[in-house]
Design an enzyme around this catalytic site. Sequence first.
Site, PDB file in Angstrom:
ATOM      1  N   GLU A 121      49.461  53.919  29.982  1.00  0.00           N
ATOM      2  CA  GLU A 121      49.072  52.854  29.686  1.00  0.00           C
ATOM      3  C   GLU A 121      47.567  52.979  29.310  1.00  0.00           C
ATOM      4  O   GLU A 121      47.026  54.025  29.428  1.00  0.00           O
ATOM      5  CB  GLU A 121      49.144  51.789  30.556  1.00  0.00           C
ATOM      6  CG  GLU A 121      50.316  51.264  31.165  1.00  0.00           C
ATOM      7  CD  GLU A 121      50.515  50.056  31.936  1.00  0.00           C
ATOM      8  OE1 GLU A 121      51.115  49.246  31.835  1.00  0.00           O
ATOM      9  OE2 GLU A 121      49.648  50.282  33.022  1.00  0.00           O
ATOM     10  N   ASN A 145      45.846  42.500  41.631  1.00  0.00           N
ATOM     11  CA  ASN A 145      44.430  43.188  41.855  1.00  0.00           C
ATOM     12  C   ASN A 145      43.762  43.039  40.623  1.00  0.00           C
ATOM     13  O   ASN A 145      42.451  43.070  40.582  1.00  0.00           O
ATOM     14  CB  ASN A 145      44.434  44.436  42.629  1.00  0.00           C
ATOM     15  CG  ASN A 145      45.436  45.339  41.567  1.00  0.00           C
ATOM     16  OD1 ASN A 145      46.199  45.121  41.054  1.00  0.00           O
ATOM     17  ND2 ASN A 145      45.042  46.545  41.837  1.00  0.00           N
ATOM     18  N   CYS A 170      44.536  50.478  42.905  1.00  0.00           N
ATOM     19  CA  CYS A 170      45.843  51.669  43.209  1.00  0.00           C
ATOM     20  C   CYS A 170      45.113  53.139  42.819  1.00  0.00           C
ATOM     21  O   CYS A 170      45.525  54.059  43.524  1.00  0.00           O
ATOM     22  CB  CYS A 170      46.668  51.380  42.094  1.00  0.00           C
ATOM     23  SG  CYS A 170      46.379  51.485  40.272  1.00  0.00           S
ATOM     24  N   GLU A 183      53.852  51.635  36.826  1.00  0.00           N
ATOM     25  CA  GLU A 183      52.538  52.277  37.436  1.00  0.00           C
ATOM     26  C   GLU A 183      52.273  51.769  38.973  1.00  0.00           C
ATOM     27  O   GLU A 183      52.380  50.616  39.254  1.00  0.00           O
ATOM     28  CB  GLU A 183      51.211  51.399  36.580  1.00  0.00           C
ATOM     29  CG  GLU A 183      49.919  52.148  36.865  1.00  0.00           C
ATOM     30  CD  GLU A 183      49.337  51.757  38.283  1.00  0.00           C
ATOM     31  OE1 GLU A 183      49.329  52.325  39.144  1.00  0.00           O
ATOM     32  OE2 GLU A 183      48.580  50.819  37.839  1.00  0.00           O
TER      33      GLU A 183
END
Length: 512
Positions: free
Chosen positions: A486, A175, A306, A272
């Site tokens: 992150e 994505n 997400c 993640e």
Amino acid sequence: MSSAVVTRAMPWGTSGGGTLSEAWRLPLLYLDGRRIRATNANSSEDVVVKQPATGVTLTTLRSASGEDVDRAVQSAKTAFIKWSQLSGLERGKVLHRASQLLRKYREDIAKVEVHDNGKPIWEARVDVEGCADTLEYYAGLAATVVGEHLPLSFGSFAYTRREPLGVVGAIGAWNYPSQMVVWKSAPALACGNAMVFKPSPLTPLSAVMLAEIYSEAGVPDGIFNIVQGGAEVGRMLSTHSNINKMSFTGSVPSGAKVMGACAQGIKHITLELGGKSPLIIFPDAGIENAINGTMMANFLSQGQVCSNGTRVYVHRSIWDSFVAKLVTRTKRMKIGDPLNDDTTVGATISPEQFHIVLSYIEGAKAEGAKVLCGGERVIPSDPCLANGHFLSPCVIADVTDDMKIAKEEVFGSVACLFPFDGEDEVVRRANNSEFGLAAGIFTNDLARAHRVAAALECGSIYINNYNITVPGVPFGGYKKSGIGRENAADAIQYYTQVKSVYVESQDISCPL
């Protein structure tokens, strides 16, 4: 490091006379500073890479062989020795040059991202610019990766060294292809690690372009290598004896497999994973601002985000007004060629994902939910787009908390609306999820905003905005949404290990 910089003409760099299509015509593995072809003789593992908007085949991706993965890891292990011995300042200079080159080639990378991902071009430009910002951020942070000095009694002391882990394996999702590369490689390289990166087989192109940018910036050969392929190549990376850490972005089931493989080898890991995030609209929120936030929380990148706030909780007192305005705005979105600047809805990544999203919508209807707009296949007027998979953004009401669509990640442009009456109630319902990636709060009552933010069980909270990612602000989840952080200084601890050194200044008093 200036002597290591190699000035090259990017074959896909249109500003230098290159041709954009070279990004997918040339070999797509990257080893020791150059593109190479996979040695895998098994064509059954090939992946046909198509333009989501047209259905046209860009290339056929040959998966890396076990030998290719071994070579990439060994190359990274060898290159790590010298790279890790450079000062953080020197590594930072290289990353800064990479950020400048990324801005130079922004338009080319953004267009390639549209070709294999399908998102609108203006979104892709924002993504690439954000990647340059992240590189610049870690370039500045590299020199601050240091240990501590601890004075002890009678002149003795201890100190710590914050050292790189070694070779990091990384697996990205489709994505945000370029973002996956930079969010993982920038902190890893800043800390002195080497990396072997595997992009999604659906979006394999921009990662190799970024690898070439790293090489031009002065990253030594072997420090950033790329292998291509699907789950089997990911398994090879995760189980490789010379990989010291894995960083993975993707689904919970795939993340669990990577975590299991890392457990077998006692490897460091960052995950993640998915989300089913709540977005809470309180009655004192500015309605227009809340509508804007809801659009950003659900419809960027065809809803394939997400962190999306797909569970939209709206206070009952403003329900009718909010719903009417949201449906009107959603219907105005322009579906079409993602390379056009005025397109706001591009193409779903693949036929498979398109049908997954449709199946969730049909399932919700079967359970009693009501589709207020969208949720249908759209065939744009341009005949070149007839074979693309375009879905009209969908708003669904009459959804209950126990419906499948309310509990599972859809990964498409589907906003589910839920009425609520009180703060305690909505916090309880918002937290009733196995995920905990993000949440949004719209209110003009700052005391309430901070109170609810503290009560929500998730890693990122947006107050009066949504889906804003700024370098320096940690990103990551609670619960099954992941492990680690992150895009911030917090990531440094996930790419380093601490060594303690004790120094005695007195004669030893030994009781033995």
